[in-house]
Design a protein around this motif. Structure first.
Motif, PDB file in Angstrom:
ATOM      1  N   ARG A   1     -15.010  24.878   9.169  1.00 29.47           N
ATOM      2  CA  ARG A   1     -14.905  25.493  10.504  1.00 29.47           C
ATOM      3  C   ARG A   1     -16.275  25.761  11.123  1.00 29.47           C
ATOM      4  O   ARG A   1     -16.457  25.596  12.332  1.00 29.47           O
ATOM      5  CB  ARG A   1     -14.139  26.811  10.392  1.00 29.47           C
ATOM      6  CG  ARG A   1     -12.657  26.576  10.182  1.00 29.47           C
ATOM      7  CD  ARG A   1     -11.896  27.764  10.686  1.00 29.47           C
ATOM      8  NE  ARG A   1     -10.882  28.152   9.723  1.00 29.47           N
ATOM      9  CZ  ARG A   1     -10.234  29.306   9.754  1.00 29.47           C
ATOM     10  NH1 ARG A   1     -10.526  30.198  10.674  1.00 29.47           N
ATOM     11  NH2 ARG A   1      -9.320  29.581   8.860  1.00 29.47           N
ATOM     12  N   LEU A   2     -17.230  26.177  10.275  1.00 30.61           N
ATOM     13  CA  LEU A   2     -18.555  26.469  10.822  1.00 30.61           C
ATOM     14  C   LEU A   2     -19.261  25.194  11.270  1.00 30.61           C
ATOM     15  O   LEU A   2     -19.946  25.182  12.294  1.00 30.61           O
ATOM     16  CB  LEU A   2     -19.398  27.228   9.795  1.00 30.61           C
ATOM     17  CG  LEU A   2     -18.943  28.667   9.543  1.00 30.61           C
ATOM     18  CD1 LEU A   2     -19.787  29.309   8.459  1.00 30.61           C
ATOM     19  CD2 LEU A   2     -19.026  29.510  10.812  1.00 30.61           C
TER      20      LEU A   2
ATOM     21  N   GLU B   1     -17.863  22.542  12.415  1.00 25.03           N
ATOM     22  CA  GLU B   1     -17.254  22.193  13.701  1.00 25.03           C
ATOM     23  C   GLU B   1     -17.905  22.991  14.836  1.00 25.03           C
ATOM     24  O   GLU B   1     -18.249  22.465  15.890  1.00 25.03           O
ATOM     25  CB  GLU B   1     -15.785  22.589  13.631  1.00 25.03           C
ATOM     26  CG  GLU B   1     -14.805  21.600  14.173  1.00 25.03           C
ATOM     27  CD  GLU B   1     -13.393  22.080  13.864  1.00 25.03           C
ATOM     28  OE1 GLU B   1     -12.847  22.837  14.695  1.00 25.03           O
ATOM     29  OE2 GLU B   1     -12.877  21.763  12.776  1.00 25.03           O
ATOM     30  N   LYS B   2     -18.062  24.290  14.567  1.00 27.41           N
ATOM     31  CA  LYS B   2     -18.650  25.178  15.589  1.00 27.41           C
ATOM     32  C   LYS B   2     -20.072  24.744  15.930  1.00 27.41           C
ATOM     33  O   LYS B   2     -20.442  24.631  17.099  1.00 27.41           O
ATOM     34  CB  LYS B   2     -18.638  26.610  15.042  1.00 27.41           C
ATOM     35  CG  LYS B   2     -19.230  27.590  15.949  1.00 27.41           C
ATOM     36  CD  LYS B   2     -18.269  28.340  16.802  1.00 27.41           C
ATOM     37  CE  LYS B   2     -17.886  27.875  18.100  1.00 27.41           C
ATOM     38  NZ  LYS B   2     -16.861  28.336  18.853  1.00 27.41           N
TER      39      LYS B   2
ATOM     40  N   SER C   1     -20.145  21.628  17.898  1.00 26.70           N
ATOM     41  CA  SER C   1     -19.756  21.797  19.300  1.00 26.70           C
ATOM     42  C   SER C   1     -20.914  22.398  20.103  1.00 26.70           C
ATOM     43  O   SER C   1     -21.137  22.027  21.246  1.00 26.70           O
ATOM     44  CB  SER C   1     -18.493  22.652  19.411  1.00 26.70           C
ATOM     45  OG  SER C   1     -18.804  24.018  19.371  1.00 26.70           O
ATOM     46  N   LEU C   2     -21.679  23.288  19.466  1.00 27.03           N
ATOM     47  CA  LEU C   2     -22.837  23.861  20.172  1.00 27.03           C
ATOM     48  C   LEU C   2     -23.928  22.810  20.381  1.00 27.03           C
ATOM     49  O   LEU C   2     -24.610  22.804  21.404  1.00 27.03           O
ATOM     50  CB  LEU C   2     -23.396  25.048  19.389  1.00 27.03           C
ATOM     51  CG  LEU C   2     -22.585  26.337  19.505  1.00 27.03           C
ATOM     52  CD1 LEU C   2     -22.988  27.329  18.432  1.00 27.03           C
ATOM     53  CD2 LEU C   2     -22.770  26.969  20.884  1.00 27.03           C
TER      54      LEU C   2
ATOM     55  N   ILE D   1     -15.440  33.462  14.756  1.00 33.42           N
ATOM     56  CA  ILE D   1     -16.607  32.587  14.957  1.00 33.42           C
ATOM     57  C   ILE D   1     -16.772  32.150  16.407  1.00 33.42           C
ATOM     58  O   ILE D   1     -17.814  31.647  16.792  1.00 33.42           O
ATOM     59  CB  ILE D   1     -16.610  31.348  14.019  1.00 33.42           C
ATOM     60  CG1 ILE D   1     -15.417  30.445  14.269  1.00 33.42           C
ATOM     61  CG2 ILE D   1     -16.669  31.753  12.568  1.00 33.42           C
ATOM     62  CD1 ILE D   1     -15.582  29.091  13.581  1.00 33.42           C
ATOM     63  N   ASN D   2     -15.754  32.365  17.218  1.00 33.98           N
ATOM     64  CA  ASN D   2     -15.906  31.995  18.633  1.00 33.98           C
ATOM     65  C   ASN D   2     -16.879  32.910  19.366  1.00 33.98           C
ATOM     66  O   ASN D   2     -17.336  32.585  20.455  1.00 33.98           O
ATOM     67  CB  ASN D   2     -14.551  31.985  19.322  1.00 33.98           C
ATOM     68  CG  ASN D   2     -13.676  30.887  18.733  1.00 33.98           C
ATOM     69  OD1 ASN D   2     -14.161  29.784  18.494  1.00 33.98           O
ATOM     70  ND2 ASN D   2     -12.431  31.213  18.455  1.00 33.98           N
TER      71      ASN D   2
ATOM     72  N   ASP E   1     -20.688  31.516  20.366  1.00 32.59           N
ATOM     73  CA  ASP E   1     -21.100  30.943  21.661  1.00 32.59           C
ATOM     74  C   ASP E   1     -21.733  31.998  22.554  1.00 32.59           C
ATOM     75  O   ASP E   1     -22.806  31.794  23.122  1.00 32.59           O
ATOM     76  CB  ASP E   1     -19.884  30.355  22.397  1.00 32.59           C
ATOM     77  CG  ASP E   1     -19.189  29.282  21.581  1.00 32.59           C
ATOM     78  OD1 ASP E   1     -19.217  28.121  21.988  1.00 32.59           O
ATOM     79  OD2 ASP E   1     -18.637  29.623  20.511  1.00 32.59           O
TER      80      ASP E   1
END
Ligand code: UDP
Ligand code: MG
Length: 325
Positions: free
Chosen positions: A24-25, A27-28, A31-32, A109-110, A113
């Motif tokens: 998951r991290l 992915e995050k 995306s950033l 984790i959102n 951003d």
């Protein structure tokens, strides 16, 4: 040049959550990177705090598969705060901003951003604050909120409902490095660094696997640790109490004289016993608190290392690439 974000995640017996967390991290972070907010050289750093399970093997595997993952292996279990500090101090020379978080992803984790946006707008420290604890058990909610109230009442000023989910800029970390104390209580010390700060609200979720490594006993000792390493209010309270007891003893003295001259001294036995016991108890209590501080002084004078890093897995050559960017 884009800024490098490092995530620092202390892990103690987290084999059950690690693969999912890593996925998951990643992915995050991707995306950033895609949104061009952070550098491609950003990293996810797991700090293995002397786990007894396969946590370190998993971290090594992750690092072997993907350079985005780094790992720090501590020589033994030093507790969450020290593991976190070890991670922050190890990555501070590589990163432009660092976000610390737990391995179980209870912290949403959102919120990353928003933290990064605040950093990009020039803020040095961004605290993640829990807006609600709806998913925590009643017991955890009451004990955890009691923890923050107790801390603040005792003079250890912390951000309410903020755990160690926060973003710090490089210079804030350099400030933190100046605090040489051994009993370092991060939540109390970070606000002392200064610089600009802001807050991001998020909902705290449930641990998705494994169990809490912070039972009530650990939380209580954490609170005592925080209070005694940040504030001298307990000593002040003892001083105040001593003063009150002194006033009371003067009254008792006058009272005993009056009784004496009235020729009824033997009747005073109860008063005597009560005061002897009360004062005895207070002295013991005071000695305990004073002893707590002397213990701290003792440890500080020894200046033991706060952690020892056994190895640091970090994709080399990447820094050079970054400079060309
Ligand atoms: N942790 C650690 N060392 C310890 C205990 C905990 O590094 O001795 C880590 C743990 O792996 C997790 C974080 O600290 O990433 C928070 O622990 P946990 O989620 O169990 O606490 P809770 O959320 O229940 O307060
Ligand atoms: Mg947790």
């Amino acid at each position: 040049m884009k800024h490098k974000l490092y995530l620092v995640i202390p892990c103690y017996n987290e084999e059950e959550v690690l693969p999912e967390t890593a996925g998951r991290l990643k992915e995050k972070i991707n995306s950033l990177i895609a949104k061009e907010k952070i550098s491609k050289e950003s990293r996810i750093v797991f700090v293995n705090d002397g786990s007894k399970d396969r946590t370190w093997e998993l971290i090594q595997q992750l690092h072997a598969q993907d350079e985005m993952f780094s790992g720090i292996n501590l020589s033994r279990n030093r507790g969450h705060q020290n593991a976190l500090l070890a991670g922050l101090m190890t990555v501070k020379d590589h990163a432009d901003m660092v976000i610390s978080m737990d391995a179980d992803l209870q912290d949403d984790i959102n919120a990353i951003d928003e933290m990064v946006d605040k950093y990009l707008s020039g803020i040095d420290i961004v605290y993640g604050v829990r807006s609600s604890r709806a998913k925590d058990t009643f017991f955890k909610k009451v004990t955890a909120e009691g923890f923050y109230r107790l801390m603040n009442a005792m003079g250890a000023n912390t951000v309410f409902n903020h755990a160690d989910y926060r973003l710090m800029s490089k210079r804030a970390l350099e400030g933190l490095a100046e605090f040489k104390e051994v009993n370092l209580f991060l939540r109390g010390v970070v606000p002392m660094i200064g610089y600009s700060f802001d807050v991001v609200y998020y909902e705290r979720g449930e641990r998705f696997a494994g169990e809490s490594k912070y039972p009530l006993a650990k939380m209580l000792s954490f609170a005592i640790e925080g209070i005694t390493s940040l504030s001298i209010k307990p000593i002040r309270m003892i001083t105040g109490l001593g003063f009150v007891v002194f006033l009371v003893s003067i009254c008792i003295l006058i009272y005993s004289f009056i009784r004496h001259f009235m020729g009824a001294t033997i009747v005073g036995w109860t008063t005597l016993m009560v005061s002897v016991w009360a004062i005895g108890g207070l002295i013991l209590l005071s000695l305990g608190v004073v002893g707590e501080y002397i213990g701290k002084i003792y440890l500080e004078t020894k200046a033991r290392p706060r952690f020892i890093v056994e190895s640091f897995l970090h994709g080399e050559g990447s820094d050079a690439k970054c400079e060309k960017e």
